[in-house]
Design a protein around this motif. Structure first.
Motif, PDB file in Angstrom:
ATOM      1  N   ASP A   1      13.312   8.206 -38.725  1.00  0.00           N
ATOM      2  CA  ASP A   1      13.263   6.786 -38.983  1.00  0.00           C
ATOM      3  C   ASP A   1      15.147   6.449 -38.888  1.00  0.00           C
ATOM      4  OD1 ASP A   1      13.455   8.404 -41.042  1.00  0.00           O
ATOM      5  OD2 ASP A   1      12.655   6.990 -42.435  1.00  0.00           O
ATOM      6  N   ARG A   2      15.590   7.294 -38.325  1.00  0.00           N
ATOM      7  CA  ARG A   2      16.802   6.897 -38.818  1.00  0.00           C
ATOM      8  C   ARG A   2      17.761   7.837 -37.745  1.00  0.00           C
ATOM      9  NH1 ARG A   2      20.369   6.009 -42.687  1.00  0.00           N
ATOM     10  NH2 ARG A   2      22.647   5.892 -42.702  1.00  0.00           N
ATOM     11  N   GLY A   3      18.519   7.066 -36.948  1.00  0.00           N
ATOM     12  CA  GLY A   3      19.477   7.151 -35.490  1.00  0.00           C
ATOM     13  C   GLY A   3      21.096   7.744 -35.700  1.00  0.00           C
ATOM     14  N   THR A   4      20.886   8.739 -36.444  1.00  0.00           N
ATOM     15  CA  THR A   4      22.760   8.284 -36.888  1.00  0.00           C
ATOM     16  C   THR A   4      23.301   9.692 -36.996  1.00  0.00           C
ATOM     17  OG1 THR A   4      22.129   8.525 -39.527  1.00  0.00           O
ATOM     18  CG2 THR A   4      22.608   6.006 -38.187  1.00  0.00           C
ATOM     19  N   THR A   5      22.138  11.077 -36.760  1.00  0.00           N
ATOM     20  CA  THR A   5      22.321  12.243 -37.059  1.00  0.00           C
ATOM     21  C   THR A   5      23.105  12.623 -35.893  1.00  0.00           C
ATOM     22  OG1 THR A   5      19.644  12.503 -36.533  1.00  0.00           O
ATOM     23  CG2 THR A   5      20.920  12.616 -38.788  1.00  0.00           C
TER      24      THR A   5
ATOM     25  N   HIS B   1      19.451   2.914 -32.327  1.00  0.00           N
ATOM     26  CA  HIS B   1      18.479   2.213 -32.221  1.00  0.00           C
ATOM     27  C   HIS B   1      17.328   2.805 -31.671  1.00  0.00           C
ATOM     28  CE1 HIS B   1      21.765  -0.940 -32.761  1.00  0.00           C
ATOM     29  NE2 HIS B   1      22.705   0.163 -31.332  1.00  0.00           N
ATOM     30  N   ALA B   2      17.145   4.355 -31.734  1.00  0.00           N
ATOM     31  CA  ALA B   2      16.502   4.871 -30.801  1.00  0.00           C
ATOM     32  C   ALA B   2      14.881   4.126 -31.681  1.00  0.00           C
ATOM     33  CB  ALA B   2      16.564   6.441 -31.216  1.00  0.00           C
ATOM     34  N   PRO B   3      15.284   4.254 -33.156  1.00  0.00           N
ATOM     35  CA  PRO B   3      13.807   4.391 -33.832  1.00  0.00           C
ATOM     36  C   PRO B   3      13.038   3.139 -33.766  1.00  0.00           C
ATOM     37  CG  PRO B   3      15.632   5.059 -35.788  1.00  0.00           C
ATOM     38  CD  PRO B   3      16.430   4.931 -34.618  1.00  0.00           C
ATOM     39  N   GLU B   4      13.588   2.142 -32.855  1.00  0.00           N
ATOM     40  CA  GLU B   4      13.493   0.638 -32.942  1.00  0.00           C
ATOM     41  C   GLU B   4      11.687   1.293 -31.643  1.00  0.00           C
ATOM     42  OE1 GLU B   4      12.235  -3.082 -32.313  1.00  0.00           O
ATOM     43  OE2 GLU B   4      14.025  -2.576 -34.053  1.00  0.00           O
TER      44      GLU B   4
END
Length: 466
Positions: free
Chosen positions: A194-198, A204-207
């Motif tokens: 649910d987060r795409g910053t790693t 924007h992948a969680p979208e």
């Protein structure tokens, strides 16, 4: 020399393999000391890593609630510390919280003590927010080291039985949905994010994940499959969560009672002398007054400035409300969450007051001084240091005294992190307040003004009676 170097490299390879590669391989292939799949034919588990995320996690929680699904969230400690309100919401809505290290870093590159500290630090954040101690742990990327095998028996390592590369936007919604539906069955432990910053993830992948997940939940309902928490899927083999012994304050020492009495008495006098108004009379937390700013120039984050002589709306917290919140909060995190929620309710009310009163709309900005200054940026405030001087020093002494009374940790908090307890200025341009919180208030103010104008016009048309 060459042979010695080769021997050193060979031994390093042996040691690294024994420390890192072999434990991960054994856990993946044989499930040694880890949980990867359940035995239920009608239940499966959705697990989400890397969060919480202020943009995607609330939408995910809304979706899970819509389909009456429960899930497990393995949270990164540094994100949990920034968004304790999301941790609280996850817990309150019946989902399970697990640990995913304090920072998203592989256990291969950390010493055993560092890994242990990361786990404990994240677990403490979860416990402070929810009042519950979690025992569920998922190492980043599922990569384990030798010492993870010898972790305490009250910690359960959770891996997964299926993952779908949902962290990559290039997969696309259609293919992601297809992959997830293919693995939809009882006992499955699905890994999602649910987060795409790693590292390696797309922001924007969680979208795409949310769009695919809705289709999967619809299909699960059709097949009468139920998404449950990991501890439910594990059945009787799990180590259950334990509630913390931390309790709200229930007793005040005589000196604290005296301080509280003087404090609340001073507040009543201050309100009377300066004619403070209340943003939400039915639930007072924010008080305000219109005044002229005197001090050094303040530059806010969006470029607005407050200059000496500018009209401002000065904010004051309600001392009685702060005291009640502090006395009934389990921890500093719990107090912070309750303050955040209270502010979320108060700022729209304040915006309405401003929109309905022309004399307030001429103000340049909101302005206040507080030591409770963690997280105001999310509401649109700018946080600035107070200029050194008598006012700053007096504010620090006064606010520290009060914080020792209202804070759940009392004077311990002052001793542990005294360097962080510094009074700071918070400011918000009036335009930001009205744009973010006052749209409905502006409409109401316009309608009220129009109705008053119409009433006056109609009265002008009525002839006076002699």
């Amino acid at each position: 020399m060459t042979n010695l170097l080769q021997s050193i490299l060979l031994w390093l390879l042996y040691i690294s393999s024994f420390y890192a590669f072999i434990p991960s391989l054994v856990s993946r292939l044989f499930g040694f000391r880890v949980f990867r799949r359940g035995r239920s034919e009608t239940e499966f588990s959705l697990t989400f890593d890397d969060g919480p995320d202020p943009k995607y996690t609330p939408r995910l929680l809304d979706l899970l609630r819509q389909y009456e699904a429960k899930a497990t969230f393995f949270v990164v400690g540094e994100h949990a510390a920034r968004h304790p309100e999301l941790i609280q919401r996850i817990h309150e809505e019946g989902h399970l919280l697990g640990i995913h290290n304090y920072i998203h870093k592989t256990n291969w590159l950390m010493r055993p003590r560092t890994v242990r500290d990361q786990i404990q630090r994240t677990g403490q954040i979860i416990q402070e927010v929810t009042g519950v101690r979690t025992c569920y742990y998922r190492p980043p990327w599922g990569i384990m080291n030798l010492f993870d095998f010898f972790s305490k028996k009250d910690r359960r390592i959770i891996l997964w039985s299926s993952m779908f590369e949902d962290w990559r936007s290039s997969v696309g919604v259609e293919k992601l949905t297809e992959r997830m539906l293919k693995e939809l069955r009882g006992g499955e432990v699905m890994l999602l994010h649910d987060r795409g910053t790693t590292l390696g993830a797309d922001a924007h992948a969680p979208e795409q994940m949310l769009q695919a997940l809705e289709v999967v939940l619809q299909e699960a309902n059709r097949q009468q499959l139920h998404s449950v928490r990991i501890d439910t899927l594990m059945g009787g083999v799990t180590v259950s969560e334990s509630k913390t012994t931390s309790q709200p304050q229930t007793h005040l020492s005589p000196w604290k009672r005296m301080v509280v009495a003087l404090w609340l008495g001073w507040e009543k006098l201050f309100h009377w002398v300066y004619h403070l108004h209340t943003a939400s009379p039915e639930d007072p937390l924010l008080h305000y007054r219109s005044r002229v700013y005197h001090g050094a120039l303040v530059e806010m984050d969006d470029g607005h400035v407050i200059r000496n002589g500018d009209p401002v709306i000065e904010l004051h917290f309600d001392n009685k409300k702060l005291f009640d919140l502090g006395m009934t909060s389990r921890s500093s995190m719990h107090l912070a969450i309750r303050m955040i929620r209270a502010m979320e309710q108060q700022l729209p009310d304040l915006a309405r007051q401003v929109a309905l009163q022309p004399e307030l709309r001429s103000a340049k900005a909101l302005y206040g001084v507080s030591m409770i200054n963690r997280g105001p940026e999310k509401f649109g405030f700018t946080v600035r240091e107070l200029a050194p001087g008598p006012f700053s020093s007096a504010s620090k002494v006064y606010l520290k005294l009060l914080l020792s009374v209202i804070h759940p940790a009392g004077t311990k908090r002052l001793k542990q992190r005294s360097e962080q307890l510094v009074p700071k200025m918070i400011a918000m341009p009036l335009d930001v307040l009205l744009d973010r919180y006052g749209q409905h208030a502006l409409v109401a103010a316009t309608a009220e003004h129009s109705s008053e104008h119409l009433l006056v016009s109609e009265q002008d048309l009525v002839p006076e009676r002699n």
